[in-house]
Write an enzyme that holds these catalytic residues in place. Sequence first.
Site, PDB file in Angstrom:
ATOM      1  N   LYS A 126       1.368  -7.108  -5.754  1.00  0.00           N
ATOM      2  CA  LYS A 126       0.222  -7.013  -4.833  1.00  0.00           C
ATOM      3  C   LYS A 126      -0.646  -8.254  -4.986  1.00  0.00           C
ATOM      4  O   LYS A 126      -0.841  -8.740  -6.106  1.00  0.00           O
ATOM      5  CB  LYS A 126      -0.561  -5.727  -5.140  1.00  0.00           C
ATOM      6  CG  LYS A 126      -1.700  -5.446  -4.155  1.00  0.00           C
ATOM      7  CD  LYS A 126      -2.411  -4.130  -4.477  1.00  0.00           C
ATOM      8  CE  LYS A 126      -3.573  -3.876  -3.537  1.00  0.00           C
ATOM      9  NZ  LYS A 126      -4.305  -2.623  -3.837  1.00  0.00           N
TER      10      LYS A 126
ATOM     11  N   SER B  32      -5.048   0.610  -0.065  1.00  0.00           N
ATOM     12  CA  SER B  32      -5.010  -0.816   0.190  1.00  0.00           C
ATOM     13  C   SER B  32      -3.689  -1.443  -0.253  1.00  0.00           C
ATOM     14  O   SER B  32      -3.425  -2.596   0.123  1.00  0.00           O
ATOM     15  CB  SER B  32      -6.166  -1.534  -0.516  1.00  0.00           C
ATOM     16  OG  SER B  32      -6.010  -1.498  -1.918  1.00  0.00           O
TER      17      SER B  32
ATOM     18  N   SER C 269      -6.008   3.678  -3.526  1.00  0.00           N
ATOM     19  CA  SER C 269      -5.175   2.622  -2.941  1.00  0.00           C
ATOM     20  C   SER C 269      -3.727   2.573  -3.410  1.00  0.00           C
ATOM     21  O   SER C 269      -2.918   1.850  -2.825  1.00  0.00           O
ATOM     22  CB  SER C 269      -5.821   1.258  -3.173  1.00  0.00           C
ATOM     23  OG  SER C 269      -6.963   1.140  -2.374  1.00  0.00           O
TER      24      SER C 269
END
Lengths: 471, 63
Positions: free
Chosen positions: A80, A155, A179
């Site tokens: 990420k 997210s 997230s």
Amino acid sequence: MTNPAFLTATELSKLLKEKELSPVELTKNIFDRINQLNSSTKAYILPLKDSALEQARKAEDEIANGKYKGPLHGIPLGIKDNYETKDIETTGGSKVFENNIPEENAFSVDQLLDAGGIMIGKLNMHPLGGGLTGTNPAYGDAVNPWNTDYMPGSSSSGSATALGTGLATLTTGSDTFGSIRVPAAMSGIYGMKPTYGLISSTGLMPLAWSLDHAGPMTRSVADTALMLNYMAGYDPKDPLSLNVSVPDYTKDLNKDIKGIKIGIPTHFLKDLDEDIEKLFHQAVATLQDLGAEIKEVDIPELSLTTFAEYTTLISESSAYNYETLQEQAEAEKYAADPRAFFLAGSLINAPQYNKAQQARRKLVKAMKNALKDFDILLGPTIPLTTPPYKEDWMAQNLEVIRRSIPFTGVANSTGLPSFSVPMGLDSDGMPTGMQLIGNHLSEKLLFQIGSAWEKTNPLGNKTYENLDINQ
Amino acid sequence: MVEKDSLKQDLDAQKLYYQETDLRNVNQILTDIKEAEASLNNFPDLKEEIPISIYDKGEIMDD
């Protein structure tokens, strides 16, 4: 025969160790798929083909020369983009951090790479973690692998999208208000938000310090446990890191769950979409069939969750971004959703912030008290079914947050581990999820229960490989 | 509902940059939090709780 891009790390590691599959061939296969699918899925912000192939060749040599490092050796990893990576741009999904080139890897990235993982690229995300849907005006909206008109959840949107489309075998996520778990639920994968401090925060771009958690996202329980084996561990440079021994989380995955006591907070039965309610009741019945003892429990303090979580989230994130918000040229680069968070956070007063922390104390005590009577607590990960993207994406993000925080925020505000597993498909054929919440450092038990559940095949005959986008 | 002019005034006072379209979103977030804040009324003993703080356990242990 299954395409290796859709095998789990647990399956791949056996083939790689026995030299039945080459890390270079596997990596090339993943990049063929990235070339084909990344422009439409927006899973990666920055694929790293050259360095990945170099790492794969090194892994291949090491394995050939009897220097096999273990089950992550040669496994394709997506990182990420809020995990710092040495000499590689780390934007947090935002133009504000364009050209940010860290000098070091995040602690957990080093742990994964030292174990032989191959870094495929930097994954897309909701800008700076400021949302739960997956929109990103700067780098494109990541799509749901099950239906590209739908949001993947965020997210850690790119993490979920990459797993569902065979663009990575394992991915990292981070979770401040859901997230990891929201994209896990919406995209039909597995995501663990572990105990606060179990994984180092060094090199994880902050959103809200006291709520931020790094964690693994994968396509199976065994892979999630395997990945946590390598991500967890004490980091003396991180004052929040727990100095505890890390067990082998992959042990006990085949133990049954007879006699396990599961509590269902009545708080998690409110405001549910019809399909979520139906699927959750079916899941409870299945777990009972497996021998779990399940009953409802009233925990009134859970009503404090939204205030405690939301107030803390926007206050701390505003503090981190405050000076940048005072410079127009920089502040203009924020996407509208994180900027709204930070601006709103500047308007929270000190008594409100402190009351939110007092509410968290109450929440922790109430949850730990409930966990004296139960081994785990269970509820839907989020109360809503996965929605299609709407044109007014900003209002949609705030609505998804408003409904999700009462469910996801409990584990962030208390630091308790929460494991999201696929719960079943809704009437539109989209995945849903449920979360297993345990006591601090009870991740091994959560994996044991998750594994028993996984064997009931909650997603039916659908496999990631036979999703339309992968045909 | 927080008055738009009041929002602007508070943000201007802090010299924070915003766009007109942000105000609706900021207002929505603050409204959601204000509604959630009502839950505190059910816990009159909240004052007795010591707020959670981030502190460096290592440094304390080294003292």
